[in-house]
Design an enzyme around this catalytic site. Sequence first.
Site, PDB file in Angstrom:
ATOM      1  N   ARG A   1     -19.309  18.299  -6.688  1.00 54.63           N
ATOM      2  CA  ARG A   1     -18.355  17.468  -6.663  1.00 54.63           C
ATOM      3  C   ARG A   1     -18.030  16.816  -5.551  1.00 54.63           C
ATOM      4  O   ARG A   1     -17.408  15.761  -5.541  1.00 54.63           O
ATOM      5  CB  ARG A   1     -17.017  18.265  -7.191  1.00 54.63           C
ATOM      6  CG  ARG A   1     -15.733  17.563  -7.620  1.00 54.63           C
ATOM      7  CD  ARG A   1     -14.710  18.359  -8.285  1.00 54.63           C
ATOM      8  NE  ARG A   1     -13.496  17.603  -8.847  1.00 54.63           N
ATOM      9  CZ  ARG A   1     -12.479  17.628  -8.144  1.00 54.63           C
ATOM     10  NH1 ARG A   1     -11.968  18.153  -6.813  1.00 54.63           N
ATOM     11  NH2 ARG A   1     -11.188  16.869  -8.850  1.00 54.63           N
TER      12      ARG A   1
ATOM     13  N   ILE B   1     -10.132  11.425  -9.359  1.00 53.91           N
ATOM     14  CA  ILE B   1     -10.935  12.272  -9.915  1.00 53.91           C
ATOM     15  C   ILE B   1     -10.400  13.411 -10.858  1.00 53.91           C
ATOM     16  O   ILE B   1      -9.393  13.965 -10.137  1.00 53.91           O
ATOM     17  CB  ILE B   1     -12.010  12.757  -9.123  1.00 53.91           C
ATOM     18  CG1 ILE B   1     -13.038  13.682  -9.718  1.00 53.91           C
ATOM     19  CG2 ILE B   1     -11.562  13.483  -7.852  1.00 53.91           C
ATOM     20  CD1 ILE B   1     -14.550  14.056  -8.853  1.00 53.91           C
ATOM     21  N   SER B   2     -10.772  13.629 -11.964  1.00 55.15           N
ATOM     22  CA  SER B   2      -9.941  14.792 -12.605  1.00 55.15           C
ATOM     23  C   SER B   2     -10.125  16.148 -12.086  1.00 55.15           C
ATOM     24  O   SER B   2     -10.936  16.371 -11.522  1.00 55.15           O
ATOM     25  CB  SER B   2     -10.560  14.924 -14.147  1.00 55.15           C
ATOM     26  OG  SER B   2     -10.148  13.661 -14.749  1.00 55.15           O
ATOM     27  N   GLN B   3      -8.972  16.902 -12.312  1.00 55.90           N
ATOM     28  CA  GLN B   3      -9.155  18.250 -11.773  1.00 55.90           C
ATOM     29  C   GLN B   3     -10.299  18.881 -12.842  1.00 55.90           C
ATOM     30  O   GLN B   3     -10.519  18.914 -13.758  1.00 55.90           O
ATOM     31  CB  GLN B   3      -7.771  18.948 -12.439  1.00 55.90           C
ATOM     32  CG  GLN B   3      -7.571  20.321 -12.169  1.00 55.90           C
ATOM     33  CD  GLN B   3      -6.200  20.823 -12.896  1.00 55.90           C
ATOM     34  OE1 GLN B   3      -5.800  20.407 -13.925  1.00 55.90           O
ATOM     35  NE2 GLN B   3      -6.056  21.827 -12.656  1.00 55.90           N
TER      36      GLN B   3
END
Length: 231
Positions: free
Chosen positions: A53, A79-81
């Site tokens: 990530r 950016i998503s969790q």
Amino acid sequence: MVSPLSALLLFLLLLLQTQNSFQEKRERMVKQSIEARGISDKAVLKAMRTVERHLFVPPDQVAYAYEDNPLPIGSGQTISQPYMVAYMTEVIRPKPHMKVLEIGTGNGYQAAVLAEIVQQVYTIEIIPELGESAARRLKQLGYENVEVKVGNGYHGWEEHAPFEAIVVTAAAEAVPPPLVAQLKEGGRMVIPVGPQNGTQTLLLLEKRKGKVTTQKLLPVLFVPFTGGDKK
Ligand code: SAH
């Protein structure tokens, strides 16, 4: 005097250490924020342990890459969790033979996680700079089974339809009908639906014998699905 060779060795050692520390942090994140919260699909956990990530966030966010939070990626987007990425991936029951459509590429993190598991990922991003840089990044990282398109995801991706699963990562006011149409028989779609700044609900749609059932999963907060139904 430090010889050039020992300087090089020192540099490589430091590089290795940094990599190891990212790996440790990623491992901890998967254990504490993803496995401990109930994600159990082996392939999903493996993908979350594999995708780096920190390579999907801007330089000033690298230090936070393995905290379980969404992070800014520029152009007002996020950016998503990680937990949400894992959850949405598990919910579609990903299998190696599947062709999956994602709406809202962002930096390409969710696409990479999907690409670790399924055969082919098609992903659409409405902001050109994001879509273009995600395509470059995914290519650089060797994801040859992801195709990125810049455009309005409302209309899906007709040439490649139908899809075994569709993952929408921006909150729409209502489920776009073309996406339902492009879902294969037996297919699953996960999509956040609700107002831009109010409570949204993550929905799971399933198509069986041509009929669509909808299940409410959880309250969520996603960036808005933009562009309406414009082509
Ligand atoms: N999937 C990303 C999440 C990015 S945030 C991840 O893995 O982190 C959601 C993205 O959806 C944003 O980049 C936003 O620009 C994009 N988006 C919003 N509306 C869209 C639309 N109609 N079509 C395609 N992308 C859209």
